[in-house]
Design a protein around this motif. Structure first.
Motif, PDB file in Angstrom:
ATOM      1  N   MET A  69       0.865  -1.167   0.000  1.00 53.15           N
ATOM      2  CA  MET A  69       0.000   0.000   0.000  1.00 53.15           C
ATOM      3  C   MET A  69       0.903   1.219   0.000  1.00 53.15           C
ATOM      4  SD  MET A  69      -3.204   0.625   2.440  1.00 53.15           S
ATOM      5  CE  MET A  69      -4.432   1.844   2.035  1.00 53.15           C
ATOM      6  N   ALA A  70       0.523   2.220  -0.762  1.00 56.79           N
ATOM      7  CA  ALA A  70       1.275   3.478  -0.752  1.00 56.79           C
ATOM      8  C   ALA A  70       0.373   4.560  -0.182  1.00 56.79           C
ATOM      9  CB  ALA A  70       1.727   3.848  -2.161  1.00 56.79           C
ATOM     10  N   VAL A  71       0.833   5.147   0.893  1.00 56.70           N
ATOM     11  CA  VAL A  71       0.124   6.262   1.515  1.00 56.70           C
ATOM     12  C   VAL A  71       1.129   7.375   1.742  1.00 56.70           C
ATOM     13  CG1 VAL A  71      -1.644   4.838   2.625  1.00 56.70           C
ATOM     14  CG2 VAL A  71       0.448   5.363   3.861  1.00 56.70           C
ATOM     15  N   SER A  72       0.621   8.566   1.862  1.00 58.23           N
ATOM     16  CA  SER A  72       1.520   9.686   2.071  1.00 58.23           C
ATOM     17  C   SER A  72       0.951  10.620   3.118  1.00 58.23           C
ATOM     18  CB  SER A  72       1.723  10.453   0.768  1.00 58.23           C
ATOM     19  OG  SER A  72       2.543  11.581   0.999  1.00 58.23           O
ATOM     20  N   SER A  73       1.838  11.079   3.994  1.00 53.89           N
ATOM     21  CA  SER A  73       1.461  12.134   4.931  1.00 53.89           C
ATOM     22  C   SER A  73       2.604  13.133   5.071  1.00 53.89           C
ATOM     23  CB  SER A  73       1.098  11.553   6.299  1.00 53.89           C
ATOM     24  OG  SER A  73       2.240  11.002   6.901  1.00 53.89           O
ATOM     25  N   TYR A  74       3.533  13.087   4.151  1.00 51.37           N
ATOM     26  CA  TYR A  74       4.708  13.939   4.262  1.00 51.37           C
ATOM     27  C   TYR A  74       4.778  15.054   3.238  1.00 51.37           C
ATOM     28  CZ  TYR A  74       7.025  11.236   7.844  1.00 51.37           C
ATOM     29  OH  TYR A  74       7.346  10.650   9.030  1.00 51.37           O
ATOM     30  N   GLY A  75       4.421  14.780   1.989  1.00 49.86           N
ATOM     31  CA  GLY A  75       4.752  15.741   0.949  1.00 49.86           C
ATOM     32  C   GLY A  75       6.250  15.666   0.726  1.00 49.86           C
ATOM     33  N   SER A  76       6.910  16.806   0.548  1.00 45.85           N
ATOM     34  CA  SER A  76       8.352  16.768   0.284  1.00 45.85           C
ATOM     35  C   SER A  76       9.168  17.232   1.480  1.00 45.85           C
ATOM     36  CB  SER A  76       8.680  17.644  -0.932  1.00 45.85           C
ATOM     37  OG  SER A  76       8.321  18.980  -0.667  1.00 45.85           O
ATOM     38  N   GLY A  77       8.519  17.446   2.618  1.00 43.16           N
ATOM     39  CA  GLY A  77       9.233  17.958   3.789  1.00 43.16           C
ATOM     40  C   GLY A  77       9.776  16.860   4.671  1.00 43.16           C
ATOM     41  N   THR A  78      10.145  17.245   5.878  1.00 42.46           N
ATOM     42  CA  THR A  78      10.721  16.291   6.826  1.00 42.46           C
ATOM     43  C   THR A  78       9.775  16.015   7.990  1.00 42.46           C
ATOM     44  OG1 THR A  78      11.811  18.068   8.067  1.00 42.46           O
ATOM     45  CG2 THR A  78      13.070  17.043   6.285  1.00 42.46           C
ATOM     46  N   LYS A  79       8.594  16.624   8.019  1.00 41.68           N
ATOM     47  CA  LYS A  79       7.621  16.429   9.097  1.00 41.68           C
ATOM     48  C   LYS A  79       6.313  15.917   8.505  1.00 41.68           C
ATOM     49  CE  LYS A  79       9.773  18.615  12.650  1.00 41.68           C
ATOM     50  NZ  LYS A  79      10.922  17.842  13.013  1.00 41.68           N
ATOM     51  N   TYR A 160      18.444   2.277   4.568  1.00 36.63           N
ATOM     52  CA  TYR A 160      17.661   1.055   4.663  1.00 36.63           C
ATOM     53  C   TYR A 160      16.176   1.304   4.328  1.00 36.63           C
ATOM     54  CZ  TYR A 160      16.794  -3.763   5.858  1.00 36.63           C
ATOM     55  OH  TYR A 160      16.454  -5.084   5.769  1.00 36.63           O
ATOM     56  N   GLY A 161      15.965   2.037   3.260  1.00 37.00           N
ATOM     57  CA  GLY A 161      14.610   2.327   2.783  1.00 37.00           C
ATOM     58  C   GLY A 161      14.128   3.724   3.119  1.00 37.00           C
ATOM     59  N   LEU A 162      14.705   4.329   4.141  1.00 37.48           N
ATOM     60  CA  LEU A 162      14.302   5.679   4.547  1.00 37.48           C
ATOM     61  C   LEU A 162      15.004   6.711   3.678  1.00 37.48           C
ATOM     62  CD1 LEU A 162      14.711   4.924   8.298  1.00 37.48           C
ATOM     63  CD2 LEU A 162      12.535   5.495   7.238  1.00 37.48           C
ATOM     64  N   ASP A 163      14.256   7.748   3.300  1.00 39.71           N
ATOM     65  CA  ASP A 163      14.810   8.697   2.354  1.00 39.71           C
ATOM     66  C   ASP A 163      14.687  10.139   2.827  1.00 39.71           C
ATOM     67  OD1 ASP A 163      12.415  10.116   0.250  1.00 39.71           O
ATOM     68  OD2 ASP A 163      11.862   8.811   1.912  1.00 39.71           O
ATOM     69  N   TYR A 164      15.386  10.974   2.136  1.00 35.49           N
ATOM     70  CA  TYR A 164      15.126  12.407   2.123  1.00 35.49           C
ATOM     71  C   TYR A 164      15.034  12.796   0.658  1.00 35.49           C
ATOM     72  CZ  TYR A 164      15.575  17.394   2.115  1.00 35.49           C
ATOM     73  OH  TYR A 164      15.342  18.721   1.861  1.00 35.49           O
ATOM     74  N   ASP A 165      13.855  13.249   0.246  1.00 38.04           N
ATOM     75  CA  ASP A 165      13.631  13.690  -1.132  1.00 38.04           C
ATOM     76  C   ASP A 165      14.013  12.587  -2.128  1.00 38.04           C
ATOM     77  OD1 ASP A 165      12.662  15.564  -2.918  1.00 38.04           O
ATOM     78  OD2 ASP A 165      14.611  16.566  -3.146  1.00 38.04           O
ATOM     79  N   GLU A 166      13.608  11.339  -1.803  1.00 34.89           N
ATOM     80  CA  GLU A 166      13.834  10.149  -2.632  1.00 34.89           C
ATOM     81  C   GLU A 166      15.296   9.723  -2.753  1.00 34.89           C
ATOM     82  OE1 GLU A 166      11.562   8.012  -3.579  1.00 34.89           O
ATOM     83  OE2 GLU A 166      10.009   9.299  -2.763  1.00 34.89           O
ATOM     84  N   ARG A 167      16.169  10.282  -1.952  1.00 31.42           N
ATOM     85  CA  ARG A 167      17.572   9.880  -1.968  1.00 31.42           C
ATOM     86  C   ARG A 167      17.905   9.145  -0.673  1.00 31.42           C
ATOM     87  NH1 ARG A 167      20.937  14.655  -2.299  1.00 31.42           N
ATOM     88  NH2 ARG A 167      22.624  13.309  -2.986  1.00 31.42           N
ATOM     89  N   TYR A 168      18.970   8.400  -0.677  1.00 23.53           N
ATOM     90  CA  TYR A 168      19.546   7.703   0.481  1.00 23.53           C
ATOM     91  C   TYR A 168      18.854   6.373   0.829  1.00 23.53           C
ATOM     92  CZ  TYR A 168      21.522  12.368   1.272  1.00 23.53           C
ATOM     93  OH  TYR A 168      22.142  13.579   1.125  1.00 23.53           O
ATOM     94  N   ARG A 169      17.790   5.971   0.137  1.00 22.69           N
ATOM     95  CA  ARG A 169      17.092   4.726   0.482  1.00 22.69           C
ATOM     96  C   ARG A 169      18.032   3.521   0.439  1.00 22.69           C
ATOM     97  NH1 ARG A 169      11.579   5.544   0.799  1.00 22.69           N
ATOM     98  NH2 ARG A 169      10.719   7.155  -0.561  1.00 22.69           N
ATOM     99  N   ASN A 170      19.008   3.543  -0.471  1.00 26.66           N
ATOM    100  CA  ASN A 170      19.881   2.385  -0.660  1.00 26.66           C
ATOM    101  C   ASN A 170      21.099   2.371   0.261  1.00 26.66           C
ATOM    102  OD1 ASN A 170      20.863   4.635  -2.165  1.00 26.66           O
ATOM    103  ND2 ASN A 170      22.194   3.266  -3.331  1.00 26.66           N
ATOM    104  N   VAL A 171      21.210   3.335   1.161  1.00 23.44           N
ATOM    105  CA  VAL A 171      22.279   3.294   2.162  1.00 23.44           C
ATOM    106  C   VAL A 171      21.981   2.105   3.086  1.00 23.44           C
ATOM    107  CG1 VAL A 171      23.340   4.542   4.091  1.00 23.44           C
ATOM    108  CG2 VAL A 171      22.677   5.776   2.006  1.00 23.44           C
TER     109      VAL A 171
END
Length: 183
Positions: A69-79, A160-171
Motif C-alpha cells: 500500500m502506498a500512503v503519504s502524509s509527508y509531501g516533500s518535507g521532513t515532518k 535502509y529504505g528511509l529517504d530524504y527527497d527520494e535519496r539515500y534509500r539504498n544506504v
C-alpha cells in the motif's frame, strides 16, 4: 554519488546493516511461531518498507503472501502533515486474514493509526504491526506495535529504505542525516 561518499552528509550511524539483519531474523522467528497455522498476509507500506519487507520475508521459514500500500502524509518535507492520502491501495481482500503491517519507521504514528483503523474496517481477522524503527519521542498518537526492532532518537534518519527527497534509500545502515542537507 557512491554510498561511501556521504560521510559529510550524515552525523551518526544509529543501526548497522548487521544489527538490522540480526533483528529481522529474531523477529521473523517470533512471527513464525505466533502465526503458525494462520492465514498471514504481510502488508508493506511503500516506499520506505521495501528493504525491511524483502529481508524480513526472506527470514521467515515459510512462504507468505505480500501486498503493498502506498500512503503519504509527508509531501516533500521532513515532518508528517497528518493528512493521509492513499496513493496505491491493496490488491488483496483482507476479510478474515491475519494482517501484519511491515513498517520501516513509526514517527508521529498518525499514518499507522489511520492504517490500523482502515484495515480493521475491511474485516481483517487481526491486524498487528512490525516496525523496524520507532521514535518514541516523536509520537503524537499511541499505536500498539507488536514487534519493534529498535527505538531511536527523534532525529531525521535515512538509509535502509528511509529517504530524504527520494535519496539515500539504498544506504545500508540507518543514519542521522546532517541538518545542513535539508535545511
Amino acid at each position: 554519488m557512491r554510498a561511501t561518499d556521504i560521510s559529510d552528509q550524515i552525523t551518526t550511524t544509529l543501526v548497522t546493516e548487521e544489527q538490522i539483519q540480526e533483528k529481522l531474523r529474531e523477529i521473523a522467528a517470533q512471527v513464525a511461531a505466533d502465526y503458525e497455522g494462520k492465514d498471514l498476509l504481510l502488508v508493506g507500506v511503500l516506499k520506505g518498507a521495501v528493504m525491511v519487507m524483502a529481508d524480513f520475508a526472506r527470514a521467515l521459514p515459510y512462504v507468505v503472501p505480500m501486498d503493498w500500500m502506498a500512503v503519504s502524509s509527508y509531501g516533500s518535507g521532513t515532518k508528517s502533515s497528518g493528512v493521509v492520502q492513499i496513493r496505491k491501495d491493496l490488491d488483496t481482500d483482507l476479510h478474515d486474514r491475519h494482517v501484519l503491517i511491515v513498517e520501516d519507521i513509526i514517527d508521529s504514528g498518525l499514518t499507522l493509526s489511520w492504517l490500523l483503523e482502515n484495515f480493521e474496517s475491511r474485516g481483517a481477522a487481526s491486524v498487528e504491526v512490525f516496525a523496524l524503527l520507532r521514535k518514541p519521542d516523536a509520537a503524537k498518537v499511541h499505536v500498539d506495535c507488536r514487534y519493534i526492532g529498535f527505538d531511536i532518537p527523534n532525529e531525521f534518519v535515512i538509509g535502509y529504505g528511509l529517504d530524504y527527497d527520494e535519496r539515500y534509500r539504498n544506504v545500508r545502515d540507518v543514519a542521522v542525516l546532517a541538518p545542513h542537507v535539508y535545511s
